[in-house]
Design an enzyme around this catalytic site. Sequence first.
Site, mmCIF file in Angstrom:
data_model
loop_
_atom_site.group_PDB
_atom_site.id
_atom_site.type_symbol
_atom_site.label_atom_id
_atom_site.label_comp_id
_atom_site.label_asym_id
_atom_site.label_seq_id
_atom_site.Cartn_x
_atom_site.Cartn_y
_atom_site.Cartn_z
ATOM 1 N N GLU A 155 0.811 -1.221 0.000
ATOM 2 C CA GLU A 155 0.000 0.000 0.000
ATOM 3 C C GLU A 155 0.843 1.270 0.000
ATOM 4 O O GLU A 155 0.449 2.292 -0.570
ATOM 5 C CB GLU A 155 -0.924 0.009 1.228
ATOM 6 C CG GLU A 155 -1.978 -1.100 1.230
ATOM 7 C CD GLU A 155 -1.426 -2.460 1.650
ATOM 8 O OE1 GLU A 155 -0.278 -2.532 2.135
ATOM 9 O OE2 GLU A 155 -2.152 -3.455 1.491
ATOM 10 N N ARG A 184 -18.666 -2.337 3.034
ATOM 11 C CA ARG A 184 -18.722 -3.664 2.424
ATOM 12 C C ARG A 184 -20.153 -4.136 2.139
ATOM 13 O O ARG A 184 -20.438 -4.576 1.018
ATOM 14 C CB ARG A 184 -18.016 -4.665 3.331
ATOM 15 C CG ARG A 184 -18.187 -6.088 2.845
ATOM 16 C CD ARG A 184 -17.528 -7.104 3.765
ATOM 17 N NE ARG A 184 -17.798 -8.447 3.278
ATOM 18 C CZ ARG A 184 -18.390 -9.397 3.989
ATOM 19 N NH1 ARG A 184 -18.772 -9.169 5.226
ATOM 20 N NH2 ARG A 184 -18.617 -10.586 3.475
#
Lengths: 278, 318
Positions: B57, B166
């Site tokens: 990341e 989500r």
Amino acid sequence: MTEPQEELIRELEAKAKTIRKDIIKMLAEAGSGHPGGSLSSVEIVTALYFNVLRLKPEEPLWQDRDRFILSKGHAAPVLYAALAERGFFPVDELLTLRKLGSRLQGHPAWGMLPGVEASTGSLGQGLSIGLGMALAGRLDQRDYRVYVLLGDGESQEGQVWEAAMAAAHYRAGNLTAILDYNGLQIDGPIEKVMSPLPLPDKWRAFGWEVREVDGHNFRDLLTAFDWAKGVKDKPSMIIAHTIKGKGVSFMEGMVDWHGKAPNQKLADQALEEIGAGS
Amino acid sequence: MLEQKISTRDAYGKVLVELGRRYPELVVLDADLSKSTKTSEFAKHYPERFFDMGIAEQNMMGTAAGLALAGKIPCASTFAVFATGRAYDQIRNAIAYPGLNVKIVASHAGITVGEDGATHQSIEDISLMRTLPNMTVIVPADAVETAQAVTAAVEMRGPCYIRLGRPAVPVILRDDYRFQLGKAAVLKEGKDAVVFAAGIMVHKAFEAASVLEAEGVEVAVVNVSTIKPLDRETIVKWAKKTRAVVTAEEHSIYGGLGSAVAEVLGEEYPVPVIRVGIKDRFGESGSPDELLTAFQLNTDSVVNAIKKAVCEKSRIAC
């Protein structure tokens, strides 16, 4: 590959001397900063700004320019001196380094000073930024090249290796890194603090083409930059063996001069030595 | 209210494809989670403009900075906890400090990640992003707002953080809803109390308002989807109108929307502020609905908070 011309080498050597003097003057005036790693990379940065990079100082955001990122941002004085001497901003402004309101921040800040290509200083980040620029260049079918100068101590940052892996994965042939291998970091010799060795083997294992040079020898450096341009399908790494504090006898190889400025007396001595040096 | 449920990440995946067509300079990066963040849709349509950066990341954020410096509009996506936590220094120094045009669009925020547990449940991302100068922070309430907010983020200049979730969540905004960057939207008026909510808690605030309506309490619901820059004017206006304030977010009560509202009102119009949020603890495994109840982020919790705020108001009034 043509042998670099004698005249060019002499010009670059003279320019390096000017930049070394600028660095000492700036740091003495600022009263703080990082002489050791600025002086070790003088020839690398001089070769780039006065021979290798395709630039238009009068048009700093020219889209087809080559990009140079100083990932070891604490060596800001060498970058600022090179930019000023190359005409990006007045040489007089160098003496504002680290002062309130100056465009010459302690570490390079993008958007303030013409020619600064990225904000660096938090170590380990420049190669990722360079990779982004290289990928964009390829998408846009522009033939500019991206150069990133890393420190050897900086190679301890994990992000450097994330970027190394990604640059090889994306076959960034337009990306060249230069490692200022002066062997010293704040707490001592790199092998004693946290060894990143063997550096050439690590970079090769990560999928890079690697060449080692004397980082204070312009013939070596120009030949290596020429070689890097010819590496098409992989990123290239030039490991430049250098001396921390190069050019000032009492700073050479001395860890203590990593991050402290000379007082006026020592600055005068340093300037005299640089002036007298060959 | 409509029954339709769509996850905000699905809405993101869909709008990215459309934006990719309109903006040739749009590029997308992901860190091996493209099927979860839904950037895989963009990757299918524009493979040359999609970069999977692997499980790395920090390098992804740095590469996004470099792409922005060369004129691209990068959207960098992964789970919120990794985007903002793992790569915080890269966002701070390489993106926010120079004010680069990078959009960090993170999914799987909050405890509704569910069964994966605390390591994957970001409870502090708004706080981390809100404290960075130059950063815009947006928490869309549903799929309709997500599509508009992502579009607005791509069309503005500068760094932006968008927080997505989500699970499939109710679509609560109508197609004629218009997201305005930096503006809070008054979705329901009411004179007795106001709930400033963000993300999935906007829906809970609506439900709480309906429950209390039956009891004769009129509750205003304001969707504060832009958390930075905060719409101070609307917040002060509705605090003045109701003098009983509740904040509701799927985030720590430290540093998120609740803190932001309390900061403004503390300076400009002190009134009781009751914060519904995660109370200084990490998440845990469980189904999203179980967790919302266990962490007091359900409709009942908002109802109780409103009652407490109204009660505080009357106590102060006497």
